[in-house]
Design a protein around this motif. Sequence first.
Motif, PDB file in Angstrom:
ATOM      1  N   MET A   1      41.718  37.099  41.969  1.00  9.25           N
ATOM      2  CA  MET A   1      42.414  36.507  40.831  1.00  9.25           C
ATOM      3  C   MET A   1      43.850  37.053  40.794  1.00  9.25           C
ATOM      4  SD  MET A   1      41.520  36.762  36.746  1.00  9.25           S
ATOM      5  CE  MET A   1      40.037  35.781  36.846  1.00  9.25           C
ATOM      6  N   PRO A   2      44.794  36.385  41.420  1.00  7.99           N
ATOM      7  CA  PRO A   2      46.174  36.836  41.410  1.00  7.99           C
ATOM      8  C   PRO A   2      46.692  36.967  39.985  1.00  7.99           C
ATOM      9  CG  PRO A   2      45.862  35.030  42.960  1.00  7.99           C
ATOM     10  CD  PRO A   2      44.615  35.122  42.166  1.00  7.99           C
ATOM     11  N   GLU A   3      47.671  37.846  39.796  1.00  3.92           N
ATOM     12  CA  GLU A   3      48.172  38.137  38.454  1.00  3.92           C
ATOM     13  C   GLU A   3      48.615  36.877  37.727  1.00  3.92           C
ATOM     14  OE1 GLU A   3      51.386  41.033  36.182  1.00  3.92           O
ATOM     15  OE2 GLU A   3      51.001  41.261  38.329  1.00  3.92           O
ATOM     16  N   GLY A   4      49.166  35.927  38.442  1.00  6.04           N
ATOM     17  CA  GLY A   4      49.650  34.719  37.796  1.00  6.04           C
ATOM     18  C   GLY A   4      48.549  33.841  37.243  1.00  6.04           C
ATOM     19  N   THR A   5      47.283  34.086  37.665  1.00 10.20           N
ATOM     20  CA  THR A   5      46.179  33.257  37.199  1.00 10.20           C
ATOM     21  C   THR A   5      45.227  34.028  36.299  1.00 10.20           C
ATOM     22  OG1 THR A   5      44.845  33.771  39.161  1.00 10.20           O
ATOM     23  CG2 THR A   5      46.291  31.854  39.287  1.00 10.20           C
ATOM     24  N   LEU A   6      45.649  35.177  35.800  1.00 12.58           N
ATOM     25  CA  LEU A   6      44.793  35.952  34.916  1.00 12.58           C
ATOM     26  C   LEU A   6      44.426  35.141  33.680  1.00 12.58           C
ATOM     27  CD1 LEU A   6      46.443  39.507  34.935  1.00 12.58           C
ATOM     28  CD2 LEU A   6      44.414  38.759  36.158  1.00 12.58           C
ATOM     29  N   ALA A   7      43.175  35.292  33.239  1.00 10.07           N
ATOM     30  CA  ALA A   7      42.738  34.612  32.035  1.00 10.07           C
ATOM     31  C   ALA A   7      43.553  35.103  30.846  1.00 10.07           C
ATOM     32  CB  ALA A   7      41.253  34.879  31.804  1.00 10.07           C
ATOM     33  N   GLU A   8      43.756  34.213  29.896  1.00  6.15           N
ATOM     34  CA  GLU A   8      44.564  34.565  28.730  1.00  6.15           C
ATOM     35  C   GLU A   8      43.945  35.687  27.918  1.00  6.15           C
ATOM     36  OE1 GLU A   8      45.437  31.170  26.377  1.00  6.15           O
ATOM     37  OE2 GLU A   8      46.664  30.189  27.919  1.00  6.15           O
ATOM     38  N   ASN A   9      42.621  35.829  27.975  1.00  5.70           N
ATOM     39  CA  ASN A   9      41.960  36.870  27.182  1.00  5.70           C
ATOM     40  C   ASN A   9      41.693  38.148  27.972  1.00  5.70           C
ATOM     41  OD1 ASN A   9      40.123  35.221  28.614  1.00  5.70           O
ATOM     42  ND2 ASN A   9      38.432  35.741  27.249  1.00  5.70           N
ATOM     43  N   LEU A  10      42.383  38.313  29.112  1.00  2.00           N
ATOM     44  CA  LEU A  10      42.294  39.549  29.893  1.00  2.00           C
ATOM     45  C   LEU A  10      43.615  40.303  29.808  1.00  2.00           C
ATOM     46  CD1 LEU A  10      40.811  41.369  32.013  1.00  2.00           C
ATOM     47  CD2 LEU A  10      41.963  39.999  33.766  1.00  2.00           C
ATOM     48  N   ARG A  11      43.536  41.610  29.550  1.00  2.48           N
ATOM     49  CA  ARG A  11      44.715  42.475  29.516  1.00  2.48           C
ATOM     50  C   ARG A  11      44.512  43.618  30.507  1.00  2.48           C
ATOM     51  NH1 ARG A  11      45.292  38.637  26.802  1.00  2.48           N
ATOM     52  NH2 ARG A  11      45.882  38.461  24.600  1.00  2.48           N
ATOM     53  N   VAL A  12      45.405  43.743  31.473  1.00  5.46           N
ATOM     54  CA  VAL A  12      45.347  44.855  32.419  1.00  5.46           C
ATOM     55  C   VAL A  12      46.272  45.956  31.917  1.00  5.46           C
ATOM     56  CG1 VAL A  12      45.704  45.594  34.797  1.00  5.46           C
ATOM     57  CG2 VAL A  12      44.840  43.289  34.331  1.00  5.46           C
ATOM     58  N   VAL A  13      45.676  47.100  31.591  1.00  5.25           N
ATOM     59  CA  VAL A  13      46.426  48.241  31.049  1.00  5.25           C
ATOM     60  C   VAL A  13      46.878  49.079  32.239  1.00  5.25           C
ATOM     61  CG1 VAL A  13      46.357  50.200  29.463  1.00  5.25           C
ATOM     62  CG2 VAL A  13      44.988  48.151  28.989  1.00  5.25           C
ATOM     63  N   ASP A  14      48.053  48.764  32.749  1.00  4.74           N
ATOM     64  CA  ASP A  14      48.511  49.316  34.026  1.00  4.74           C
ATOM     65  C   ASP A  14      49.786  50.113  33.813  1.00  4.74           C
ATOM     66  OD1 ASP A  14      48.826  49.827  36.722  1.00  4.74           O
ATOM     67  OD2 ASP A  14      49.813  47.917  37.123  1.00  4.74           O
ATOM     68  N   THR A 183      38.455  39.457  23.832  1.00  9.34           N
ATOM     69  CA  THR A 183      39.553  40.009  24.626  1.00  9.34           C
ATOM     70  C   THR A 183      39.031  41.161  25.472  1.00  9.34           C
ATOM     71  OG1 THR A 183      41.119  39.417  22.897  1.00  9.34           O
ATOM     72  CG2 THR A 183      41.885  40.961  24.571  1.00  9.34           C
ATOM     73  N   PHE A 184      39.416  41.182  26.740  1.00  6.86           N
ATOM     74  CA  PHE A 184      38.960  42.189  27.689  1.00  6.86           C
ATOM     75  C   PHE A 184      40.144  43.035  28.148  1.00  6.86           C
ATOM     76  CE2 PHE A 184      36.337  38.455  27.868  1.00  6.86           C
ATOM     77  CZ  PHE A 184      35.042  38.950  27.821  1.00  6.86           C
ATOM     78  N   TYR A 185      39.979  44.354  28.075  1.00  5.26           N
ATOM     79  CA  TYR A 185      41.006  45.288  28.524  1.00  5.26           C
ATOM     80  C   TYR A 185      40.456  46.079  29.709  1.00  5.26           C
ATOM     81  CZ  TYR A 185      43.239  44.408  24.018  1.00  5.26           C
ATOM     82  OH  TYR A 185      43.832  43.805  22.940  1.00  5.26           O
ATOM     83  N   THR A 186      41.193  46.129  30.789  1.00  9.34           N
ATOM     84  CA  THR A 186      40.771  46.905  31.952  1.00  9.34           C
ATOM     85  C   THR A 186      41.951  47.687  32.505  1.00  9.34           C
ATOM     86  OG1 THR A 186      39.614  46.806  34.083  1.00  9.34           O
ATOM     87  CG2 THR A 186      41.204  45.038  33.633  1.00  9.34           C
ATOM     88  N   ALA A 187      41.666  48.873  33.028  1.00  5.99           N
ATOM     89  CA  ALA A 187      42.725  49.685  33.621  1.00  5.99           C
ATOM     90  C   ALA A 187      42.989  49.310  35.071  1.00  5.99           C
ATOM     91  CB  ALA A 187      42.366  51.178  33.522  1.00  5.99           C
ATOM     92  N   ALA A 188      42.049  48.607  35.703  1.00  4.33           N
ATOM     93  CA  ALA A 188      42.237  48.185  37.099  1.00  4.33           C
ATOM     94  C   ALA A 188      41.451  46.917  37.350  1.00  4.33           C
ATOM     95  CB  ALA A 188      41.782  49.281  38.057  1.00  4.33           C
ATOM     96  N   LEU A 189      42.016  46.044  38.165  1.00  5.07           N
ATOM     97  CA  LEU A 189      41.363  44.802  38.562  1.00  5.07           C
ATOM     98  C   LEU A 189      41.170  44.850  40.069  1.00  5.07           C
ATOM     99  CD1 LEU A 189      40.356  42.064  37.490  1.00  5.07           C
ATOM    100  CD2 LEU A 189      42.640  41.147  37.958  1.00  5.07           C
ATOM    101  N   ASP A 190      39.919  45.053  40.495  1.00  6.79           N
ATOM    102  CA  ASP A 190      39.593  45.166  41.914  1.00  6.79           C
ATOM    103  C   ASP A 190      39.134  43.815  42.454  1.00  6.79           C
ATOM    104  OD1 ASP A 190      40.258  47.785  41.737  1.00  6.79           O
ATOM    105  OD2 ASP A 190      38.262  48.596  42.160  1.00  6.79           O
ATOM    106  N   PRO A 191      39.338  43.575  43.759  1.00  8.16           N
ATOM    107  CA  PRO A 191      39.144  42.219  44.292  1.00  8.16           C
ATOM    108  C   PRO A 191      37.715  41.729  44.363  1.00  8.16           C
ATOM    109  CG  PRO A 191      39.743  43.745  46.041  1.00  8.16           C
ATOM    110  CD  PRO A 191      39.940  44.476  44.750  1.00  8.16           C
ATOM    111  N   GLY A 192      36.739  42.603  44.605  1.00  7.68           N
ATOM    112  CA  GLY A 192      35.416  42.036  44.836  1.00  7.68           C
ATOM    113  C   GLY A 192      34.277  43.019  44.717  1.00  7.68           C
TER     114      GLY A 192
END
Length: 214
Positions: A1-14, A183-192
């Motif tokens: 899920m490339p950053e440009g296609t992140l769901a609106e209700n996902l927040r990556v706390v990076d 709403t979902f908050y994650t510190a990292a988004l891993d590929p698979g």
Amino acid sequence: MPEGTLAENLRVVDGPLSRNKLATLRDETTGTPEFRRAMRELALVMVAEATRSMPTRTVRVRTPLVETEVEEISGPVCLVPVLRAGLGMLDGALALLPEATVGFMGLQRDEETAEPVEYYVNLPQNIGDYLVLVLDPMLATGGSLSATLTKLKEYGATWISCLHAVSAVPGVERVTREHPDVTFYTAALDPGLDERSFIVPGLGDAGDRLYGTL
């Protein structure tokens, strides 16, 4: 899920602080005490971010000098750790929200099917009155989290946010699709995920590393 296609209700706390805590959590040489501390400290960062979206109300207080208006969270908060790994985030969350009520969701993954099996639920009966924060360090397939959210809604919860240390793209795609009101908050988004449905690169089994049951 490339950053440009992140769901609106996902927040990556990076940010630098969350990256620093994640570096400790990912490292296989990190021992149990250090792992617990890093998870607790990451929870502090995640809760601080998630509470930014909580509704507030204006109240009047008196400082030592004058009366003034201040903002406070507008409702009671319920923290819901998903057992058992979610307990690793609970102390950090309570450090910032010491008056919060705590509910519990017990789900375990069937290792054959990777589907969630519910074994314990203890939630406030009036949970619809609460702002709910779900604590679940690992969002892998999304099955357990989706089941947790469905159960919370059955109990009447309407305002829900979820906090994760690491999330896998397949799981994120599932929960953001099935629960677009959360709403979902994650510190990292891993590929698979690997063949056992573990997050890659991930940080291993968070529960085992928290409690020394490797």
